[in-house]
Design a protein around this motif. Structure first.
Motif, PDB file in Angstrom:
ATOM      1  N   LEU A  82       0.859  -1.181   0.000  1.00 42.19           N
ATOM      2  CA  LEU A  82       0.000   0.000   0.000  1.00 42.19           C
ATOM      3  C   LEU A  82       0.891   1.225   0.000  1.00 42.19           C
ATOM      4  N   SER A  83       0.779   2.031  -1.042  1.00 40.34           N
ATOM      5  CA  SER A  83       1.631   3.211  -1.195  1.00 40.34           C
ATOM      6  C   SER A  83       0.772   4.463  -1.253  1.00 40.34           C
ATOM      7  N   SER A  84       1.092   5.421  -0.379  1.00 34.21           N
ATOM      8  CA  SER A  84       0.345   6.676  -0.395  1.00 34.21           C
ATOM      9  C   SER A  84       1.258   7.845  -0.090  1.00 34.21           C
ATOM     10  N   PRO A  85       1.071   8.953  -0.809  1.00 41.06           N
ATOM     11  CA  PRO A  85       1.746  10.188  -0.409  1.00 41.06           C
ATOM     12  C   PRO A  85       1.064  10.744   0.826  1.00 41.06           C
ATOM     13  N   GLY A  86       1.779  11.575   1.556  1.00 46.80           N
ATOM     14  CA  GLY A  86       1.188  12.221   2.716  1.00 46.80           C
ATOM     15  C   GLY A  86       0.531  13.526   2.312  1.00 46.80           C
ATOM     16  N   TYR A  87      -0.775  13.609   2.510  1.00 45.98           N
ATOM     17  CA  TYR A  87      -1.518  14.839   2.230  1.00 45.98           C
ATOM     18  C   TYR A  87      -2.072  15.359   3.561  1.00 45.98           C
ATOM     19  N   LEU A 118       3.870  -1.326   3.881  1.00 44.15           N
ATOM     20  CA  LEU A 118       3.301   0.013   3.840  1.00 44.15           C
ATOM     21  C   LEU A 118       4.379   1.009   3.428  1.00 44.15           C
ATOM     22  N   VAL A 119       4.023   1.897   2.504  1.00 49.48           N
ATOM     23  CA  VAL A 119       4.987   2.868   1.987  1.00 49.48           C
ATOM     24  C   VAL A 119       4.352   4.254   2.020  1.00 49.48           C
ATOM     25  N   ALA A 120       4.997   5.174   2.719  1.00 52.37           N
ATOM     26  CA  ALA A 120       4.533   6.563   2.768  1.00 52.37           C
ATOM     27  C   ALA A 120       5.656   7.471   2.300  1.00 52.37           C
ATOM     28  N   GLY A 122       6.623  11.795   1.274  1.00 51.71           N
ATOM     29  CA  GLY A 122       6.188  13.183   1.342  1.00 51.71           C
ATOM     30  C   GLY A 122       7.005  13.936   2.382  1.00 51.71           C
ATOM     31  N   GLY A 123       6.371  14.933   2.999  1.00 55.38           N
ATOM     32  CA  GLY A 123       7.062  15.753   3.978  1.00 55.38           C
ATOM     33  C   GLY A 123       6.794  15.306   5.393  1.00 55.38           C
ATOM     34  N   SER A 124       6.256  16.205   6.216  1.00 55.31           N
ATOM     35  CA  SER A 124       6.022  15.880   7.622  1.00 55.31           C
ATOM     36  C   SER A 124       4.802  14.978   7.781  1.00 55.31           C
ATOM     37  N   GLY A 125       4.757  14.293   8.922  1.00 56.60           N
ATOM     38  CA  GLY A 125       3.587  13.483   9.252  1.00 56.60           C
ATOM     39  C   GLY A 125       3.541  12.115   8.620  1.00 56.60           C
ATOM     40  N   LEU A 126       4.673  11.601   8.139  1.00 58.37           N
ATOM     41  CA  LEU A 126       4.649  10.289   7.478  1.00 58.37           C
ATOM     42  C   LEU A 126       4.302   9.169   8.450  1.00 58.37           C
ATOM     43  N   GLY A 127       4.630   9.359   9.721  1.00 53.57           N
ATOM     44  CA  GLY A 127       4.246   8.371  10.718  1.00 53.57           C
ATOM     45  C   GLY A 127       2.735   8.254  10.824  1.00 53.57           C
ATOM     46  N   LYS A 128       2.045   9.388  10.673  1.00 52.68           N
ATOM     47  CA  LYS A 128       0.584   9.371  10.718  1.00 52.68           C
ATOM     48  C   LYS A 128       0.004   8.697   9.479  1.00 52.68           C
ATOM     49  N   VAL A 129       0.670   8.853   8.351  1.00 52.88           N
ATOM     50  CA  VAL A 129       0.232   8.171   7.129  1.00 52.88           C
ATOM     51  C   VAL A 129       0.330   6.673   7.319  1.00 52.88           C
ATOM     52  N   ILE A 130       1.455   6.205   7.867  1.00 54.76           N
ATOM     53  CA  ILE A 130       1.638   4.774   8.110  1.00 54.76           C
ATOM     54  C   ILE A 130       0.597   4.263   9.101  1.00 54.76           C
ATOM     55  N   LYS A 131       0.340   5.023  10.153  1.00 53.94           N
ATOM     56  CA  LYS A 131      -0.653   4.616  11.144  1.00 53.94           C
ATOM     57  C   LYS A 131      -2.028   4.452  10.510  1.00 53.94           C
ATOM     58  N   ILE A 143       4.386  -6.589   7.554  1.00 52.50           N
ATOM     59  CA  ILE A 143       5.756  -7.066   7.653  1.00 52.50           C
ATOM     60  C   ILE A 143       6.737  -5.913   7.834  1.00 52.50           C
ATOM     61  N   CYS A 144       6.539  -4.863   7.071  1.00 49.45           N
ATOM     62  CA  CYS A 144       7.481  -3.753   7.138  1.00 49.45           C
ATOM     63  C   CYS A 144       6.817  -2.469   6.655  1.00 49.45           C
ATOM     64  N   GLU A 145       7.473  -1.365   6.970  1.00 51.55           N
ATOM     65  CA  GLU A 145       6.970  -0.058   6.554  1.00 51.55           C
ATOM     66  C   GLU A 145       8.141   0.821   6.158  1.00 51.55           C
ATOM     67  N   LEU A 146       7.884   1.689   5.198  1.00 53.35           N
ATOM     68  CA  LEU A 146       8.893   2.633   4.729  1.00 53.35           C
ATOM     69  C   LEU A 146       8.328   4.041   4.787  1.00 53.35           C
ATOM     70  N   LYS A 147       9.045   4.925   5.441  1.00 50.78           N
ATOM     71  CA  LYS A 147       8.690   6.348   5.476  1.00 50.78           C
ATOM     72  C   LYS A 147       9.821   7.097   4.786  1.00 50.78           C
ATOM     73  N   ILE A 148       9.554   7.601   3.604  1.00 53.83           N
ATOM     74  CA  ILE A 148      10.613   8.200   2.790  1.00 53.83           C
ATOM     75  C   ILE A 148      10.272   9.657   2.482  1.00 53.83           C
TER      76      ILE A 148
END
Length: 253
Positions: A82-87, A118-120, A122-131, A143-148
């Motif tokens: 699941l890949s989403s930008p942070g908005y 999970l892949v997020a 963007g800028g700030s708040g990527l932890g909230k996107v993953i959550k 299994i894993c998550e990426l905040k880039i």
């Protein structure tokens, strides 16, 4: 091995480039059938909040679109990304609608054979996107998550190297998880989840007939598995208290 990447961006930008790197890393580990579902291109109408999919069952959803075919594709996969930008420190609108349309799986989990990455970006708040992404596709094993971080500014060479290393590490972990198909013993959180929903369902034959039927033949967990007696007892106590508290607010029928 089949992997489905659900892409929540309205365009093929930096998030797409990241998932392409994940694809290449995974294919270095084995024979992978890697497929993309771009939410911007599919017919997945906005959820209208009628509650039919949760109360009666997903087949009762009045929106006749690509939801069922997307579900079929995901259930045939070994892994889902699941890949989403942070908005505004949350998932994109496309991804949020995807989550809303599959919310019934949080009542009646079915993605037990799917590993989840999970892949997020963007800028700030990527932890909230993953959550937010974590509350999705009931039964799947994260299994894993990426905040880039991806911004209008060019990233440093050091950060790009760190990102590439994180992608390689996550791809390896994800690949190994997909090979291991053994259903894991449930942890305390999942036992509590199961017991609360089972108790609510047993009291809701009229209002939640789909849940009532789903949980009726599941005595211990969503699937046959050994359950720790200690965890089972603790989960039972917590579930009883939780449902007792809810009874003060709602009249189960």
């Amino acid at each position: 091995m089949k992997i489905i990447a659900i892409m929540g961006s309205p365009h093929k930008g930096k998030g797409y480039q990241i998932v392409q790197k994940i694809e290449m890393a995974l294919k270095r580990w084995g024979d992978i059938d890697f497929q993309y579902i771009f939410l911007k291109d599919v017919n997945l109408q906005p959820c209208i909040g009628c509650f039919a999919c949760i109360a009666k069952g997903e087949s009762f959803c009045p929106l006749q679109d690509d939801r069922k075919s997307i579900e079929t594709e995901m259930l045939s996969a070994d892994g889902i990304i699941l890949s989403s930008p942070g908005y505004t420190q949350n998932v994109s609108g496309l991804m949020k609608n995807f989550m809303d349309r599959f919310a019934y799986s949080l009542h009646r989990p079915k993605f037990f054979n799917q590993s989840l990455m999970l892949v997020a970006n963007g800028g700030s708040g990527l932890g909230k996107v993953i959550k937010a992404l974590t509350m999705n596709l009931g039964g799947s094993r994260k299994i894993c998550e990426l905040k880039i971080t991806t911004t209008p500014w060019e990233t440093t060479l050091k950060y790009r190297n760190q990102t590439d290393q994180a992608i390689e590490k996550s791809a390896k972990k994800f690949y190994r998880a997909m090979i291991d198909k053994q259903k894991i013993r449930p942890d305390l959180g999942n036992l509590i989840w199961f017991k609360i929903f089972k108790k609510m369902a047993s009291l809701s034959e009229q209002n939640l007939p789909a849940d009532y039927q789903f949980y009726n033949d599941k005595p211990k967990f969503f699937y046959p598995v050994k359950v720790s007696l200690v965890k089972n007892g603790l989960a039972e106590v917590i579930a009883v208290l939780a449902v007792w508290s809810m009874k003060k607010q709602v009249d189960f029928k």
